[in-house]
Design a protein around this motif. Structure first.
Motif, PDB file in Angstrom:
ATOM      1  N   GLU A  95       0.806  -1.224   0.000  1.00 19.08           N
ATOM      2  CA  GLU A  95       0.000   0.000   0.000  1.00 19.08           C
ATOM      3  C   GLU A  95       0.837   1.270   0.000  1.00 19.08           C
ATOM      4  OE1 GLU A  95      -2.824  -0.092   3.142  1.00 19.08           O
ATOM      5  OE2 GLU A  95      -3.830  -1.912   2.410  1.00 19.08           O
ATOM      6  N   GLY A  96       2.124   1.154   0.357  1.00 22.29           N
ATOM      7  CA  GLY A  96       3.007   2.317   0.320  1.00 22.29           C
ATOM      8  C   GLY A  96       2.842   3.284   1.468  1.00 22.29           C
ATOM      9  N   VAL A  97       2.283   2.840   2.584  1.00 21.49           N
ATOM     10  CA  VAL A  97       2.087   3.728   3.724  1.00 21.49           C
ATOM     11  C   VAL A  97       2.059   2.899   5.007  1.00 21.49           C
ATOM     12  CG1 VAL A  97      -0.434   3.618   3.633  1.00 21.49           C
ATOM     13  CG2 VAL A  97       0.696   5.626   4.645  1.00 21.49           C
ATOM     14  N   MET A  98       2.523   3.495   6.101  1.00 20.92           N
ATOM     15  CA  MET A  98       2.482   2.837   7.401  1.00 20.92           C
ATOM     16  C   MET A  98       1.175   3.165   8.122  1.00 20.92           C
ATOM     17  SD  MET A  98       6.309   3.198   9.038  1.00 20.92           S
ATOM     18  CE  MET A  98       6.239   5.000   9.127  1.00 20.92           C
ATOM     19  N   PRO A  99       0.741   2.314   9.029  1.00 21.40           N
ATOM     20  CA  PRO A  99      -0.396   2.661   9.883  1.00 21.40           C
ATOM     21  C   PRO A  99      -0.083   3.888  10.731  1.00 21.40           C
ATOM     22  CG  PRO A  99       0.109   0.310  10.044  1.00 21.40           C
ATOM     23  CD  PRO A  99       1.222   0.937   9.269  1.00 21.40           C
ATOM     24  N   HIS A 100      -1.115   4.509  11.230  1.00 21.42           N
ATOM     25  CA  HIS A 100      -0.970   5.752  11.992  1.00 21.42           C
ATOM     26  C   HIS A 100      -0.048   5.577  13.198  1.00 21.42           C
ATOM     27  CE1 HIS A 100      -2.190   9.048  14.738  1.00 21.42           C
ATOM     28  NE2 HIS A 100      -2.408   9.723  13.611  1.00 21.42           N
ATOM     29  N   THR A 101      -0.160   4.448  13.903  1.00 25.54           N
ATOM     30  CA  THR A 101       0.633   4.236  15.120  1.00 25.54           C
ATOM     31  C   THR A 101       2.124   4.118  14.826  1.00 25.54           C
ATOM     32  OG1 THR A 101       0.193   1.859  14.949  1.00 25.54           O
ATOM     33  CG2 THR A 101      -1.245   3.141  16.379  1.00 25.54           C
ATOM     34  N   LEU A 102       2.477   3.588  13.649  1.00 29.03           N
ATOM     35  CA  LEU A 102       3.887   3.465  13.300  1.00 29.03           C
ATOM     36  C   LEU A 102       4.469   4.783  12.806  1.00 29.03           C
ATOM     37  CD1 LEU A 102       3.023   0.401  13.323  1.00 29.03           C
ATOM     38  CD2 LEU A 102       4.824   0.070  11.626  1.00 29.03           C
ATOM     39  N   ARG A 103       3.619   5.658  12.286  1.00 24.47           N
ATOM     40  CA  ARG A 103       4.102   6.926  11.737  1.00 24.47           C
ATOM     41  C   ARG A 103       4.385   7.958  12.827  1.00 24.47           C
ATOM     42  NH1 ARG A 103       0.178   9.341   8.900  1.00 24.47           N
ATOM     43  NH2 ARG A 103      -1.421   7.721   8.973  1.00 24.47           N
ATOM     44  N   GLY A 104       3.777   7.762  13.989  1.00 25.16           N
ATOM     45  CA  GLY A 104       3.909   8.753  15.048  1.00 25.16           C
ATOM     46  C   GLY A 104       5.041   8.475  16.015  1.00 25.16           C
ATOM     47  N   GLY A 105       5.612   9.531  16.555  1.00 26.90           N
ATOM     48  CA  GLY A 105       6.645   9.438  17.577  1.00 26.90           C
ATOM     49  C   GLY A 105       6.283  10.328  18.750  1.00 26.90           C
ATOM     50  N   MET A 106       6.795   9.985  19.920  1.00 24.70           N
ATOM     51  CA  MET A 106       6.535  10.774  21.119  1.00 24.70           C
ATOM     52  C   MET A 106       7.865  11.281  21.661  1.00 24.70           C
ATOM     53  SD  MET A 106       4.307   9.717  24.470  1.00 24.70           S
ATOM     54  CE  MET A 106       5.387   8.338  24.864  1.00 24.70           C
ATOM     55  N   ILE A 107       7.966  12.591  21.876  1.00 29.75           N
ATOM     56  CA  ILE A 107       9.213  13.206  22.323  1.00 29.75           C
ATOM     57  C   ILE A 107       9.115  13.544  23.799  1.00 29.75           C
ATOM     58  CG2 ILE A 107      10.788  15.154  22.037  1.00 29.75           C
ATOM     59  CD1 ILE A 107       9.900  15.326  19.138  1.00 29.75           C
ATOM     60  N   ALA A 108      10.005  12.965  24.582  1.00 32.94           N
ATOM     61  CA  ALA A 108      10.111  13.293  26.001  1.00 32.94           C
ATOM     62  C   ALA A 108      11.284  14.234  26.209  1.00 32.94           C
ATOM     63  CB  ALA A 108      10.309  12.017  26.820  1.00 32.94           C
ATOM     64  N   LEU A 109      11.179  15.132  27.188  1.00 33.58           N
ATOM     65  CA  LEU A 109      12.213  16.120  27.455  1.00 33.58           C
ATOM     66  C   LEU A 109      12.944  15.782  28.747  1.00 33.58           C
ATOM     67  CD1 LEU A 109      10.252  19.396  26.566  1.00 33.58           C
ATOM     68  CD2 LEU A 109      11.826  18.113  25.118  1.00 33.58           C
ATOM     69  N   LEU A 110      14.275  15.743  28.667  1.00 36.69           N
ATOM     70  CA  LEU A 110      15.109  15.462  29.837  1.00 36.69           C
ATOM     71  C   LEU A 110      15.981  16.671  30.126  1.00 36.69           C
ATOM     72  CD1 LEU A 110      16.283  11.798  29.132  1.00 36.69           C
ATOM     73  CD2 LEU A 110      14.351  12.562  30.516  1.00 36.69           C
ATOM     74  N   TYR A 111      15.993  17.103  31.387  1.00 37.68           N
ATOM     75  CA  TYR A 111      16.800  18.253  31.782  1.00 37.68           C
ATOM     76  C   TYR A 111      18.283  17.887  31.760  1.00 37.68           C
ATOM     77  CZ  TYR A 111      18.583  22.081  34.658  1.00 37.68           C
ATOM     78  OH  TYR A 111      19.297  23.152  35.127  1.00 37.68           O
ATOM     79  N   LYS A 112      19.113  18.746  31.191  1.00 37.13           N
ATOM     80  CA  LYS A 112      20.544  18.490  31.057  1.00 37.13           C
ATOM     81  C   LYS A 112      21.332  18.752  32.333  1.00 37.13           C
ATOM     82  CE  LYS A 112      20.667  19.786  26.129  1.00 37.13           C
ATOM     83  NZ  LYS A 112      21.282  20.714  25.133  1.00 37.13           N
ATOM     84  N   HIS A 113      20.638  19.248  33.363  1.00 38.45           N
ATOM     85  CA  HIS A 113      21.271  19.564  34.646  1.00 38.45           C
ATOM     86  C   HIS A 113      22.337  20.648  34.512  1.00 38.45           C
ATOM     87  CE1 HIS A 113      19.173  16.367  36.772  1.00 38.45           C
ATOM     88  NE2 HIS A 113      19.489  15.552  35.763  1.00 38.45           N
ATOM     89  N   LYS A 114      22.098  21.580  33.617  1.00 41.99           N
ATOM     90  CA  LYS A 114      22.930  22.767  33.529  1.00 41.99           C
ATOM     91  C   LYS A 114      22.099  23.890  32.928  1.00 41.99           C
ATOM     92  CE  LYS A 114      24.993  21.541  29.061  1.00 41.99           C
ATOM     93  NZ  LYS A 114      26.264  21.324  28.330  1.00 41.99           N
ATOM     94  N   GLY A 115      22.306  25.103  33.413  1.00 37.15           N
ATOM     95  CA  GLY A 115      21.528  26.230  32.935  1.00 37.15           C
ATOM     96  C   GLY A 115      20.155  26.301  33.579  1.00 37.15           C
ATOM     97  N   GLU A 116      19.411  27.335  33.226  1.00 36.08           N
ATOM     98  CA  GLU A 116      18.083  27.545  33.802  1.00 36.08           C
ATOM     99  C   GLU A 116      17.081  26.523  33.274  1.00 36.08           C
ATOM    100  OE1 GLU A 116      16.920  31.509  32.988  1.00 36.08           O
ATOM    101  OE2 GLU A 116      18.409  32.413  34.326  1.00 36.08           O
TER     102      GLU A 116
END
Length: 414
Positions: free
Chosen positions: A134-155
Motif C-alpha cells: 500500500e506504500g504507507v504505514m499505519p498511523h501508530t507506526l508513523r507517530g513518535g513521542m518526544i520526552a524532554l530530559l533536563y541536562k542539569h545545567k543552565g536555567e
C-alpha cells in the motif's frame, strides 16, 4: 633547561604515553609498540584496505577495472536488501533489542514481542508486507513521542537546556532494525574508506592513530599544515529526505529497500510529552528520525558516503593535503568519524575550498557546517594578516573525537 621548559617536556611525555594507552585500549591491532608514521601512517594513506586487482563476478567473468570489481563485490550484498522479509530476520532484530527500555505511545515494550513471539510474528510480518503493497504505514507506526530530559545545567525555564528523546513504537523499530541488518553488508561499498564509523572492521581508533601520526610526521618534516576540524550542525535534523531518497537510488540499493525507506518517511509526525500531556502532532519533513535504529546508517550513507568524500575532498585539486613518503602524488587529506571531519591542509586555498564544496553540498543535502564550532590548529609558518581563516584558531591543544591533540604525537584523554 628552565623550569617552564621542563614542565612542558614532562607534560608532552605524559600526553604521549596517555595517547598510546588510549589507542591500545581502542584495539588498534596493527599499531605496534614503538611504531610511528613509518608503518601505520603509510598503510592508512596509501591504501585504506587490501587491494583486489582481479575478481570473478557471478557470471564467471574476470573483472580487472575498479568499477567492475566494485560491482562484483557489491552485487551480492545489495541483492540481500531486496529479498522478501523473512520471519528469521525479524526474530533476529527482536533479539538484538535490550530489555527494560521505555516503549512508544502504543505502550508495548520489547518484552511483549519476545515473550509472545510465536503468537504475534505472523501478524507482524503480514503488517510489513501490507505496508509495502500500500506504500504507507499505519498511523501508530508513523507517530513518535518526544520526552524532554533536563541536562542539569543552565536555567530549567530555558528550553535549550532540555534534551529531546524520541520514543518510537517497537513494531516500527523491529522493521527499522531489520533494514539496518540488511544494510550492513553493503556499507563497505557505500561508505568511503576515509570514514571509520559504521563499517565492520573500521574503528574510531583508526582515525585517532592517523591524526596522531600525521601530527608527528608534519612536525618532524616541518610541513606547514592547518589541522581543520569541521563541525556539522545537527546533522540528523538537517538531512533532506528527498536528497536521501535520490542518493539511495543512485547507490543502486534496489526497489524494495528504497520503497521501505520511503514508506518509513512518508507522513511521519511527532508529539511532545510535557507534564503528562501531549502537544498536538507536528509533521517531520526533514532530517532522519531520532530514536530510529536505521537513522545513523542513513545519515552516514547519504552525507558521508563514498561519493561525498571522493568528489568533494579526494578529487578536489584545490585541496592540497600532506604528500606521503614513497609516493609524492598521493596525499593525506582527511579522516572522518560520522560527522566529525578532520582535514589536513597545506595552504590557505586548501582551507577555503572545502567550505565552498560544503556550501554546494548543503544546497542539495541540507547538511550545514557550524563555523563557530569549527576550528583549526596551525603547524609551521602562516601569514594570517591578509588572509585570515574563516573560523577560530586553537593555539593550545585541540579536541578531536574526545581526545586532546597538540604537539608532536601528543594527545591526552579529556
Amino acid at each position: 633547561m628552565n623550569p617552564l621548559e621542563a614542565v612542558k617536556k614532562e607534560l608532552s611525555e605524559h600526553f604521549h604515553d596517555e595517547s598510546r594507552r588510549i589507542i591500545f585500549r581502542s584495539k588498534v591491532e596493527n599499531l605496534e609498540k614503538g611504531e610511528t608514521y613509518n608503518s601505520f601512517f603509510l598503510k592508512k594513506i596509501h591504501s585504506a584496505h587490501t587491494l583486489l586487482v582481479q575478481l570473478r563476478n557471478r557470471e564467471g567473468i574476470l573483472c580487472d577495472t575498479k568499477e567492475d570489481i566494485r560491482k562484483a563485490v557489491s552485487t551480492p550484498a545489495r541483492e540481500v536488501l531486496n529479498i522478501p522479509l523473512a520471519l528469521e530476520e525479524l526474530h533476529l532484530a527482536v533479539k538484538s533489542f535490550k530489555s527494560g527500555k521505555t516503549p512508544g505511545s502504543a505502550g508495548l515494550p520489547i518484552e511483549f514481542y519476545t515473550s509472545l513471539w510465536d503468537l504475534v510474528v505472523p501478524d507482524l510480518l503480514e503488517l510489513y508486507e501490507e505496508m509495502e503493497q500500500e506504500g504507507v504505514m499505519p498511523h501508530t507506526l508513523r507517530g513518535g513521542m518526544i520526552a524532554l530530559l533536563y541536562k542539569h545545567k543552565g536555567e530549567r525555564c530555558d528550553i535549550k537546556n532540555w534534551r529531546p528523546i524520541s520514543l518510537l513504537n517497537v513494531d516500527y523499530k523491529i522493521l527499522a532494525k531489520t533494514m539496518v541488518n540488511r544494510l550492513k553488508g553493503a556499507m563497505g561499498e557505500i561508505v568511503h574508506p576515509d570514514q571509520t564509523c559504521g563499517v565492520k572492521g573500521r574503528r574510531v581508533a583508526d582515525s585517532l592513530a592517523l591524526i596522531r601520526d600525521m601530527i608527528q610526521y608534519i612536525t618532524d618534516w616541518n610541513i606547514r599544515t592547518a589541522l581543520v576540524c569541521l563541525d556539522q550542525e545537527k546533522t540528523f535534523d538537517h538531512v533532506s529526505q528527498e536528497f536521501m531518497e535520490r542518493v539511495l537510488q543512485g547507490f543502486g540499493m534496489g526497489e524494495r529497500f528504497c520503497n521501505y525507506v520511503r514508506i518509513m518517511y512518508t507522513d511521519i509526525f511527532s508529539s511532545v510529552m510535557v507534564n503528562g500531556w501531549k502537544t498536538d502532532p507536528f509533521p517531520i519533513r526533514s532530517g532522519v528520525r531520532q530514536g530510529c535504529p536505521l537513522s545513523p546508517a542513513l545519515a552516514l550513507s547519504v552525507c558521508f558516503g563514498y561519493r561525498a568524500t571522493r568528489e568533494y575532498i579526494r578529487k578536489n585539486l584545490n585541496i592540497r593535503g600532506i604528500p606521503t613518503p614513497g609516493d609524492r602524488k598521493k596525499e593525506g587529506k582527511c579522516t572522518l568519524y560520522m560527522d566529525d571531519v578532520t582535514l589536513f591542509c597545506t595552504d590557505g586555498k586548501s582551507v577555503q575550498s572545502p567550505l565552498v564544496a560544503c556550501k554546494n553540498f548543503r544546497k542539495a543535502s541540507g547538511a550545514k557546517i557550524s563555523m563557530d564550532k569549527s576550528q583549526a590548529k596551525l603547524f609551521g609558518r602562516w601569514d594570517l594578516c591578509n588572509k585570515p581563516l574563516p573560523f577560530p584558531i586553537e593555539t593550545g591543544l585541540v579536541k578531536i573525537l574526545g581526545i586532546w591533540f597538540g604537539g608532536p604525537g601528543a594527545a591526552a584523554k579529556s
